[in-house]
Design an enzyme around this catalytic site. Structure first.
Site, PDB file in Angstrom:
ATOM      1  N   CYS A   1     -25.901 -13.331 -20.693  1.00  0.00           N
ATOM      2  CA  CYS A   1     -25.556 -14.625 -20.098  1.00  0.00           C
ATOM      3  C   CYS A   1     -26.377 -14.913 -18.854  1.00  0.00           C
ATOM      4  O   CYS A   1     -26.243 -15.971 -18.255  1.00  0.00           O
ATOM      5  CB  CYS A   1     -24.062 -14.701 -19.787  1.00  0.00           C
ATOM      6  SG  CYS A   1     -23.587 -13.798 -18.302  1.00  0.00           S
TER       7      CYS A   1
ATOM      8  N   CYS B   1     -18.401 -13.172 -19.718  1.00  0.00           N
ATOM      9  CA  CYS B   1     -19.725 -13.292 -20.314  1.00  0.00           C
ATOM     10  C   CYS B   1     -19.710 -14.315 -21.466  1.00  0.00           C
ATOM     11  O   CYS B   1     -20.580 -15.180 -21.563  1.00  0.00           O
ATOM     12  CB  CYS B   1     -20.177 -11.922 -20.828  1.00  0.00           C
ATOM     13  SG  CYS B   1     -21.930 -11.811 -21.210  1.00  0.00           S
TER      14      CYS B   1
ATOM     15  N   CYS C   1     -22.634  -7.937 -19.046  1.00  0.00           N
ATOM     16  CA  CYS C   1     -21.416  -8.054 -18.243  1.00  0.00           C
ATOM     17  C   CYS C   1     -20.355  -7.099 -18.785  1.00  0.00           C
ATOM     18  O   CYS C   1     -20.122  -7.037 -19.989  1.00  0.00           O
ATOM     19  CB  CYS C   1     -20.830  -9.462 -18.340  1.00  0.00           C
ATOM     20  SG  CYS C   1     -21.821 -10.712 -17.521  1.00  0.00           S
TER      21      CYS C   1
ATOM     22  N   GLY D   1       0.797  -1.229   0.000  1.00  0.00           N
ATOM     23  CA  GLY D   1       0.000   0.000   0.000  1.00  0.00           C
ATOM     24  C   GLY D   1       0.819   1.263   0.000  1.00  0.00           C
ATOM     25  O   GLY D   1       0.283   2.344  -0.202  1.00  0.00           O
TER      26      GLY D   1
ATOM     27  N   CYS E   1     -27.377 -10.028 -16.235  1.00  0.00           N
ATOM     28  CA  CYS E   1     -26.839  -9.783 -17.569  1.00  0.00           C
ATOM     29  C   CYS E   1     -27.852 -10.237 -18.608  1.00  0.00           C
ATOM     30  O   CYS E   1     -28.383 -11.354 -18.528  1.00  0.00           O
ATOM     31  CB  CYS E   1     -25.516 -10.529 -17.748  1.00  0.00           C
ATOM     32  SG  CYS E   1     -24.899 -10.439 -19.447  1.00  0.00           S
TER      33      CYS E   1
END
Lengths: 361, 256, 292
Positions: free
Chosen positions: C246, C274, C268, C35, C243
């Site tokens: 899909c 997808c 997606c 970080g 979606c």
């Protein structure tokens, strides 16, 4: 049925073809040669060399041609090329007092050893469009004078001899290279000068202008402005001495700025410094003003909160390649982020509408 | 009883000029010390050195910390000193703008110190902010307003709330009533007196206004040209000044 | 999906070896201090700042000839900038490329984390515009570095407090700040907050900001906590739809306007995810019978 948009690759190729065609323009019109750009667009070439940090008029001309005359794009091409070049070594510091001056003016003294030389300047041209230039075939010849071989010592040195201007600290230390080290604040003066000399001309000009209008005023006079060729020397370790490896044209500006002093220290003028590749006078003067404004702390002045006094502000925003890239990246797709905000706004609206409805019931 | 703050031989120079010199005193828990003098007397320099805003050239500022007892704050690391600055110490600036975040709401201004020391419950933070606003006589419905929209007196009261919310043990105040109208000053002084008594605060107040110390300070230190010229109980110093400069200060007040 | 010879005019993956070593040193430091933003001497790349120069340099420093590279922008392999960066590495490194998340050893991304879980042996490289999570609260670099050093993050919470006070909710939808391994507050780059939980991953995650000259990292299996209040917990939200191609109900969705009468569909954003689901026979509201 819905089919997701595809074909990014084909679109890119087609865009590049179109770009190449537009660059050439009407094929009935003769194509520009690099020599034409180098010779007749020389101030554009100079700017590209200065901000591209690479002294090569031929490459700068190529970049201008490739960039369709967009100078920031040309600078970008030069910068990207420059980073791939190997570093063979460092030159010795150039001796600008030994410059063969094409131009040399001082606003502080009417005359000085070596004289004032106007040189090829726009200064006193009346800015009237010259329609004769629209016709071709011109090859003007300027009158010649015997070259003065007298030395042209730097004018601020006359002041320095009498102690009237602050002497700068001398150092033989190798300065940091801002293209090889991450920028850290506070930066030293040498890093600041590097950033300014390759900084965007418009940005540095704007900053300098702001100091003149009172945002960190430092009462500058052009102590000396000189443009001309200097020799670049390099020490060759195998030889053990310096040899000249070529010549570059530089613009140098030293400003004489407001004096300071106290009961114990006699009053002295201070200076700002600008040094830029090529004939780039506007930039060099601007650089000197901004350099001087950034020195407030070292010279014991007050920080009045002016943008030009703010080192981090000036240095972080002076580079036009960084600026243009980041500015223009907002045209890249952001639909994921936008979708995320869209959902949040919808949800917040639903909640407010819900509670308003509840309140109404 | 251990003094809350022990100051020893504190000296600050600006080049050849003396900011403040050889200042020593003890401050006991619950005590309010006033530092008076004209502008340029070194009282603000002294306060800034005590509060860690300026490094003194010599001396010690020993604070009785909760965890380790008396520690010289000048030898503390910056994180330790900053931690002290947002927990046990507070600093009230003369100009409220220097002590507030003008761009965020009153609630966030008060809540910041709580969040800086780990408060993570929005409801609790807000409740404490509202409570503190009411203690400094700011209405609850102003909690989401920015301090820009507040009057000078309100901004100063907000600054006080922002400082006191974490229950500091020592408060530094730099001309807390400076720049305010007389009627606003009176109200603020009244409020400060109430808070100091109620919370048993220890405080060091720098001012050129003798009325302020008369009302708030238990003890007084009179400064001139960087040096302490007289100390004592407030009433004693003001009613029976010994040093010529103090006599001048007091008499100039009486003339007004 | 094919490996090619790299353009001999350039060093492998464009950057010279010394520059790559410099970047690798920064990467190792970044992994050692999760970080923390490590300054590095970012080079000027042949693409604009703000368009992934940081990510490209990190990828260049990580790539080996055996790697298989995937490049996505907004979750999709075929967005123009993803195509452009993939071509750059095809040309300069000649590495194999792929659109399949599970086949890729190095994935360079802008604004998304793939839906499919990443694991050991994979490196996810993020393009970062502004690495400093405190930047819009405190513009000065000298100040923000001090705030990180002293772990003074009160100001970050002031921002979240203000959000709730004025909007009733934390109004950060992307680039949602996180705390890494209990120490540094970090900007996860402008991924939607939906992706934040995936920052705890088995893969190595590297973040490159070219213009701002910073590199930072999340080593595998590192704790990454999205900042919030106890009574206003972090919510990784998404559009409340499935979606339309899909039928997936748990993936992050793009909204597509389909006509000028307010018609819209949701698909997606991760195109590989997808397509793989459709290949497995999953169907959504608007997929034709013969969609596979």
């Amino acid at each position: 049925m819905y089919v997701a948009v595809k074909g990014g690759e084909r679109a890119i190729d087609a865009a590049h073809e179109w770009l190449a065609e537009e660059r050439r323009g009407d094929p009935q019109v003769p194509e520009l040669s690099l020599a034409q750009i180098r010779e007749q667009m020389s101030l554009a070439v100079n700017r590209v060399m200065a901000e591209g940090s690479l002294y090569d008029p031929e490459l700068a001309a190529l970049a201008i041609k490739q960039a369709r005359g967009d100078l920031i794009e040309a600078i970008f091409l030069i910068r990207a090329y420059r980073t791939t070049l190997p570093r063979i070594g460092h030159s010795r510091p150039v001796e600008t007092s030994a410059m063969r001056c094409d131009r040399r003016v001082s606003a502080t003294f009417k005359d000085a050893p070596g004289g004032q030389v106007l040189g090829p300047t726009f200064d006193y041209t009346h800015r009237l469009l010259d329609f004769k230039l629209a016709a071709e075939g011109e090859a003007p010849v300027a009158r010649q004078a015997e070259p003065t071989l007298a030395p042209t010592p730097r004018i601020t040195e006359f002041l320095n001899r009498d102690g009237l201007i602050q002497d700068e600290a001398h150092s033989d230390e190798t300065p940091p290279d801002m293209t090889r080290q991450p920028m850290e604040y506070p930066a030293d003066r040498s890093t600041r000068l590097q950033a300014l000399t390759r900084g965007d001309e418009g940005f540095v000009l704007g900053m300098a202008y702001s100091t003149q209008r009172g945002y960190g005023r430092n009462h500058p006079f052009v102590g000396e402005l000189r443009i001309g060729a200097v020799e670049v020397e390099m020490e060759i370790p195998e030889l053990g001495f310096d040899i000249c490896i070529g010549e570059v044209t530089l613009t140098e500006c030293e400003t004489v700025n407001q004096f300071m002093g106290s009961k114990t220290e006699p009053a002295q003028f201070t200076r700002g410094y600008g040094l830029v590749f090529g004939q780039t006078e506007r930039k060099a003067i601007s650089m000197a003003l901004v350099d001087r404004a950034l020195r407030w702390e070292e010279l014991g002045e007050e920080n009045v909160g002016a943008p030009a006094q703010d080192e981090e502000f000036v240095l972080a925003h002076s580079d036009n390649i960084q600026a243009t890239g980041f500015l223009e990246h907002i045209k890249l797709p952001h639909y994921v982020d936008f979708q995320s905000e869209l959902e949040l706004v919808r949800k917040m609206r639903r909640e407010v509408e819900g509670s308003m409805k509840e309140a109404a019931e | 009883m251990t003094p809350l703050l022990q100051v020893r031989d504190l000296t600050k120079r600006y080049g050849a000029r003396l900011g403040c010199g050889d200042v020593s005193f003890d401050l006991y828990p619950g005590e309010v010390m006033g530092i008076v003098g004209e502008s340029g007397s070194g009282k603000s320099t002294l306060l800034n050195c005590l509060a860690g805003h300026q490094p003194p050239d010599e001396g010690q500022v020993i604070f009785d910390t909760r965890a380790e007892g008396p520690v010289d704050t000048l030898t503390m690391s910056e994180p330790e000193r900053r931690m002290l600055g947002r927990t046990d110490w507070a600093f009230v600036h003369q100009n409220a703008r220097d002590g507030l975040r003008m761009g965020v709401s009153a609630g966030a201004n008060v809540g910041e110190r709580l969040m800086a020391v780990g408060a993570r419950h929005y409801g609790d933070i807000r409740e404490q902010a509202v409570d503190w606003l009411s203690r400094v006589e700011i209405a609850e419905d102003r909690v989401d307003d920015r301090p820009r929209a507040f009057s000078g007196g309100m901004q100063q009261r907000l600054q006080i709330a922002r400082n006191l919310v974490t229950g500091p043990r020592l408060v530094f105040m730099d001309e807390p009533t400076g720049g305010l109208d007389v009627s606003v000053q009176a109200r603020l002084l009244d409020l400060l007196r109430g808070l100091v008594r109620e919370m048993g605060l220890s405080a060091i107040i720098v001012t050129h206004d003798l009325a302020v110390v008369r009302l708030l300070a238990d003890r007084l230190m009179v400064m001139k040209s960087g040096a302490v010229v007289e100390t004592g109980l407030t009433d004693q110093v003001l009613d029976d000044p010994q040093h010529g400069y103090t006599q001048l200060l007091v008499s100039s007040v009486l003339q007004v | 999906m094919t490996a090619m010879q790299h353009d001999p005019a350039y060093n492998f993956a464009y950057l010279d070896e010394q520059t790559k070593r410099m970047i690798r040193r920064a990467l190792l430091k970044a992994l050692a201090i999760p970080g923390y933003q490590v300054p590095f001497a970012s080079r000027e790349m042949p693409m604009p700042y703000g368009w992934g120069t940081g990510g490209v340099q990190v990828t260049a420093a990580c790539l080996t000839p055996e790697d298989r590279l995937k490049v996505i922008d907004q979750g999709a392999d075929d967005t123009t900038n993803a195509v452009s960066i993939r071509k750059f590495f095809e040309r300069t490194a000649g590495v194999a490329t792929t659109e399949h998340t599970n086949e890729a050893s190095v994935i360079q991304t802008r604004h998304r984390i793939p839906e499919a879980p990443l694991g050991a042996g994979q490196i996810l490289v993020y393009q970062v515009p502004i690495p400093e999570p405190l930047r819009f609260l405190e513009p000065r670099e000298t100040e923000t570095r001090k705030m990180h050093a002293l772990e003074e993050y009160g100001l970050m919470y002031v921002k979240l407090y203000e959000d709730i006070a004025h909007n009733g909710a934390i109004s950060t939808a992307y680039a949602y700040p996180v705390k890494v391994e209990g120490r540094y507050v970090m900007d996860p780059s402008p991924i939607p907050k939906f992706d934040n939980p995936k920052l705890e991953s088995g893969a190595i995650q590297l973040f490159g900001a070219g213009r701002e000259q910073r590199i930072y990292a999340i080593p595998p299996y590192t704790q990454v906590v999205s900042l919030d209040f106890e009574d206003h917990p972090f919510e990784p939200s998404k559009a409340d739809h499935d979606c339309d191609l899909c039928g997936c109900g748990t993936s992050y969705l793009d909204e597509v306007i389909t006509d000028d009468a307010g018609g819209r569909m949701f698909v997606c954003s991760d195109t590989d995810f997808c397509a793989a689901r459709q290949a497995e026979g999953h169907r959504g509201r608007l997929s034709g019978e013969d969609a596979a």
